[in-house]
Design a protein around this motif. Structure first.
Motif, PDB file in Angstrom:
ATOM      1  N   ALA A 100       0.843  -1.203   0.000  1.00 56.50           N
ATOM      2  CA  ALA A 100       0.000   0.000   0.000  1.00 56.50           C
ATOM      3  C   ALA A 100       0.874   1.248   0.000  1.00 56.50           C
ATOM      4  CB  ALA A 100      -0.923  -0.021   1.215  1.00 56.50           C
ATOM      5  N   ILE A 101       1.972   1.175   0.745  1.00 54.12           N
ATOM      6  CA  ILE A 101       2.916   2.293   0.792  1.00 54.12           C
ATOM      7  C   ILE A 101       3.489   2.578  -0.591  1.00 54.12           C
ATOM      8  CG2 ILE A 101       5.194   2.966   1.641  1.00 54.12           C
ATOM      9  CD1 ILE A 101       3.297   3.248   3.754  1.00 54.12           C
ATOM     10  N   ARG A 102       3.717   1.489  -1.335  1.00 55.69           N
ATOM     11  CA  ARG A 102       4.296   1.655  -2.659  1.00 55.69           C
ATOM     12  C   ARG A 102       3.236   1.947  -3.725  1.00 55.69           C
ATOM     13  NH1 ARG A 102       7.381  -1.295   0.396  1.00 55.69           N
ATOM     14  NH2 ARG A 102       9.591  -1.636   0.032  1.00 55.69           N
ATOM     15  N   LYS A 103       2.037   2.173  -3.252  1.00 61.00           N
ATOM     16  CA  LYS A 103       0.926   2.570  -4.124  1.00 61.00           C
ATOM     17  C   LYS A 103       0.659   1.580  -5.253  1.00 61.00           C
ATOM     18  CE  LYS A 103       0.632   7.200  -2.766  1.00 61.00           C
ATOM     19  NZ  LYS A 103       1.408   7.375  -1.639  1.00 61.00           N
TER      20      LYS A 103
ATOM     21  N   GLN C 171       4.741   8.898   6.429  1.00 58.20           N
ATOM     22  CA  GLN C 171       3.813   7.786   6.273  1.00 58.20           C
ATOM     23  C   GLN C 171       3.700   6.991   7.558  1.00 58.20           C
ATOM     24  OE1 GLN C 171       5.751   6.075   2.829  1.00 58.20           O
ATOM     25  NE2 GLN C 171       3.930   6.399   1.570  1.00 58.20           N
ATOM     26  N   ARG C 175       0.114   6.618   9.360  1.00 57.72           N
ATOM     27  CA  ARG C 175      -0.555   5.318   9.279  1.00 57.72           C
ATOM     28  C   ARG C 175      -0.371   4.456  10.506  1.00 57.72           C
ATOM     29  NH1 ARG C 175      -1.346   3.133   3.817  1.00 57.72           N
ATOM     30  NH2 ARG C 175      -1.138   4.839   2.334  1.00 57.72           N
TER      31      ARG C 175
END
Lengths: 317, 258, 263
Positions: A100-103, C171, C175
């Motif tokens: 998810a972080i890396r989209k 982030q 998150r």
């Protein structure tokens, strides 16, 4: 992706955690960093991950110098002893986090997560929260999460330390089989010598911030480099200048040349194995590991006088 | 970043201290030793101490009952304890006035026995107001300690022959003392600075019912430098109490440290 | 002492000090509902309520950010002086509101360190900004005090895990860190709101107390009482509204307590 650790030193105030440590981890292998508490093994692992910075030395991953890089940029998967589960996220979201972080596109993420959950046998639990899982399940989730980002190397910090014995044994076995399937370069930190022997291709024995020996489990057991390795990996008795393993002691009913006279204090039966607790003339205690059949053959009983002699002994210069 | 945050917190105090130096030491001392100021400070200290001691005793009892006892409505009672925290102080003052003010229903005469709960314009008013305001402090600091207390210790004491009160005195009290002291420290700091709950009911009669905070309040318009001096004294008292009780706590818990 | 007698003592004390007065106040309000209602709907009173809410909202917003930042510095910071910050953050709790008001005058008054503003038309004192500043200062510690122990308890492992999975600092914060402290933050916000609405002493000094403009709800209560001339219905009426709000906040506090707060 190979790992190369070169001359790493690390100090915490006055305490020297790592003293000029160098070791190589071959691509695709599973290496165990084995040692007692305080030996520096966790610190070393965290330095490889970038979670700690070394005072000196360098770390190479796949022949690239990553010493200055933050953990985000090293491509390492890290599994924590106490799971470090994201408590406010579902199992699915935990595992998906790196992606998810890396989209990545949602569909792609969902597919990969499901694949991983199947791999770690947590399918069906995707919507649960970590607090609803057992320790073993949480750790498998931790592994899936680390694997999701296709790490170059996988680092495990005493991953089964917080679990009870049976779960530990199961996961150990499972980890080895997983490694055989994925061939990710893996380093596992443990203080449990049995674990290291069972799981690893290569064992690096550490003590007080130094590497004592690196070798296959067999090498480290049968050809220990020094007294520490011999006594830490497996059991050993000191007889004068030499060291003998309990199963390398022969028991006879009659004296024979270089034997010692001892009395059997206690016979402990572990099913197939039998341990003889012995006392010699000076009050020194010794134990011999033998088989049930052997013990029966010699008709050994408590209080009996017998004679022992090493069949194999090691001396260190 | 830390310095920035520290500055935000400390700057106002620094300004007050600076202002108090406006008239030099002589001026400072003159204001602080003026009869009205002294009376106000004395009144504040004495009544705060009395109120806080009362709260300490009853607060502990209440905490005990809330943790160890059970009865219908206990959770409601537990909830109400926080009311003085949540209520605006001026409303607290009015609430106390309702029962202890001029039109109190508690004004009865039975033969020669007369009870009149009207305490307006008396020191009793300040006392009651402070009791109201400081109640949660001791209760809320003692409760968690009581909850954590290992019942087995008391059982052990009883099995060795200690009666109820002895067990309390020698086993329970030492264990909850740090909690009581924390509560007392915060309660005292609060009591010394309280204004909203007092201003309506006390009447603020100089030398009689004027507390330091109110004396300060009315003085600020006319005499900023002088007021600063009194403010500094109040500050010093607050700090002194906090440090003193902190030190006491440290001493009381010395056995628990390695 | 017997269990029953302790209970009687405890409940008796509470009745005398807390429950009795509260019940009485509700009774008094009920005695003259018309008078109370008239006072509550009076335009100046409505303006006072609005001002109180506005100021409280700003104070909450500012101190939530401040509190979280402070907590992060205290628990995770690497700089010296964070222990000091932890000790000093409780300062506003120990100070008399009058001193707080006075400090603001010393800082922003015409002769103050930052008196430039007041002298040149940027009114801080006797205007809303002063009230906002006073309220911000007295409510400073609440969010930080709730977040600090929670942050400590959670530890850094989750954040480290996020880092190894590729999350940047920001982030990780959004998150992982923030969601894990959310209930502590909410609880702190509730406490902040209660205190902001209830502030009296500091605001009394810096506001000028001009009805309809710089008079907060609490100031209005005092005003209604001082100028009651025997008719206490307005004072009780406005107090009742404030008390009801406080009880609402109390209920919120109880509901949120189990979700991992210290008490």
């Amino acid at each position: 992706m190979s790992i190369s650790i070169r001359h790493i030193t690390k100090r915490f105030d006055d305490f020297v955690a790592l003293d000029d440590v160098s070791v190589d981890v071959a691509k695709g292998s599973l290496t165990a960093l084995l040692g007692p508490s305080g030996s520096g093994k966790s610190t070393l692992l965290r330095i490889v991950a970038g979670l700690e910075t070394a005072d000196g030395g360098a770390v190479f991953i796949d022949e690239q110098d990553v010493t200055g890089r933050p953990p985000q940029k090293r491509g390492v998967g890290f599994v924590f002893q106490h799971y470090a589960a994201f408590k406010h996220m579902t199992v699915h979201d935990n595992v998906a986090f790196g992606l998810a972080i890396r989209k990545r596109p949602k569909a792609q993420i969902a597919e990969r997560v499901n694949q991983l959950l199947r791999l770690v046998q947590l399918e069906g639990l995707a919507k649960r929260y970590p607090s609803q899982l057992s320790g073993g399940q949480r750790q498998r989730m931790g592994l899936a999460r680390a694997l999701a980002i296709d790490p170059a190397v996988l680092l495990l910090d005493e991953p089964f330390g917080a679990l009870d014995a049976r779960v530990r044994a199961e996961l150990r076995d499972w980890l080895r089989r997983l490694h055989d399937e994925t061939h990710t370069t893996t380093v596992i930190v443990t203080h449990d010598q049995e674990e290291a022997m069972e799981v690893a291709d290569q064992v690096a024995v550490m003590s007080e911030g130094r590497i004592e020996q690196v070798g296959s489990p067999r090498e480290v057991y049968e050809q220990p480099a020094n007294e520490f390795v011999m006594t830490f990996v497996g059991q050993a008795h000191r007889l004068g200048d030499t060291f003998v393993r309990p199963h390398d002691l022969e028991v006879t009913l009659e004296p024979n040349g270089s034997t010692r006279e001892v009395m059997i204090d206690r016979i402990v039966h572990f099913g197939f194995d039998v341990r003889l607790d012995l006392v010699d003339g000076d009050g020194e205690r010794l134990s011999v590991q033998t088989t049930r059949d052997q013990a029966e053959l010699l008709e050994l009983g408590s209080g009996q006088i017998v004679y022992v002699r090493p069949t194999r002994a090691t001396t260190f210069a | 970043m830390t310095t920035f945050l520290l500055v935000i917190v400390v700057l106002p105090i620094a300004a007050v201290i600076w202002k108090s130096t406006g008239n030099g030491w002589a001026g400072f001392w003159e204001v602080v030793s003026s009869p009205q100021a002294v009376a106000a400070l004395k009144l504040t200290l004495v009544i705060s101490t009395l109120a806080v001691l009362t709260t300490a005793v009853f607060g502990t009892v209440i905490a005990w009952v809330l943790v160890r006892d059970s009865f219908r409505g206990k959770s409601v009672v537990n909830a109400i304890i926080d009311l003085p925290f949540a209520l605006p102080t001026i409303v607290a003052g009015l609430v106390i006035m309702a029962l202890y003010g001029p039109r109190t229903p508690l004004d009865v005469t039975i033969g020669s026995f007369h009870v009149d709960a009207d305490v307006t314009f008396t020191r009793g008013a300040i006392y009651v107001a402070l009791l109201f305001v400081t109640l949660p402090f001791v209760v809320r600091t003692v409760q968690p300690v009581l909850i954590e207390l290992d019942r087995e210790l008391e059982d052990a004491a009883k099995s060795l022959g200690a009666g109820g009160f002895t067990t309390f005195r020698r086993i329970v009290l030492p264990a909850i003392l740090p909690g009581i002291l924390s509560g007392v420290a915060m309660a005292f700091a609060r009591a010394v600075g309280e204004i909203g709950a007092i201003v309506l009911i006390a009447g603020n009669l100089p030398f009689k019912t004027e507390v330091a905070s109110i004396h300060l309040f009315y003085r600020i318009e006319q005499d900023p430098e002088g007021s600063a001096a009194i403010a500094v004294v109040l500050l010093a008292i607050s700090f002194g109490v906090l440090l003193g009780i902190g030190g006491l706590r440290w001493f009381v818990t010395r056995h628990e440290r390695g | 002492m017997g269990r029953l007698s302790l209970r009687v003592v405890a409940l008796g004390y509470l009745t005398l000090i807390l429950i009795g007065p509260l019940a009485m106040m509700v009774w008094r309000t009920a005695e003259d509902l018309d008078g109370a209602w008239a006072a509550i709907t009076d335009p100046d009173t409505v303006a006072a309520f609005e001002l109180t809410l506005k100021v409280a909202a700003i104070a909450v917003a500012v101190n939530t950010v401040f509190g979280i930042v402070c907590a992060l510095v205290i628990v995770r910071g690497n700089i010296r002086g964070r222990g000091l910050l932890n000790a000093f953050i409780d300062l506003p709790l120990a100070l008399s509101p009058v001193i707080v008001g006075f400090a603001l005058i010393a800082l922003y008054g015409v002769n103050g360190w930052f008196g430039w503003f007041q002298r040149n038309g940027f009114e801080i004192l006797f205007a809303t900004p002063g009230i906002v500043l006073a309220t911000i200062f007295v409510t400073l510690p609440f969010v930080a005090r709730e977040v600090v122990p929670t942050l400590r308890e959670i530890g850094t492992e989750q954040e480290q895990a996020a880092q190894t999975l590729g999350a940047s600092g920001w982030q990780t914060f959004w998150r992982i860190t923030l969601p894990s402290i959310r209930w502590a933050v909410v609880y702190g916000v509730v406490l902040t709101t209660a205190r902001a609405i209830g502030e009296f002493g500091a605001v009394a000094l810096v506001s000028g107390n001009i009805a309809g403009q710089t008079q907060t709800a609490t100031l209005r209560v005092e005003d209604a009482y001082q100028f009651a001339y025997g008719n206490y219905a307005p004072a009780y009426g406005i107090s009742f509204v404030l008390a009801a709000t406080a009880i609402l906040i109390l209920v919120l506090m109880i509901v949120l307590q189990p979700k991992g707060t210290r008490h």
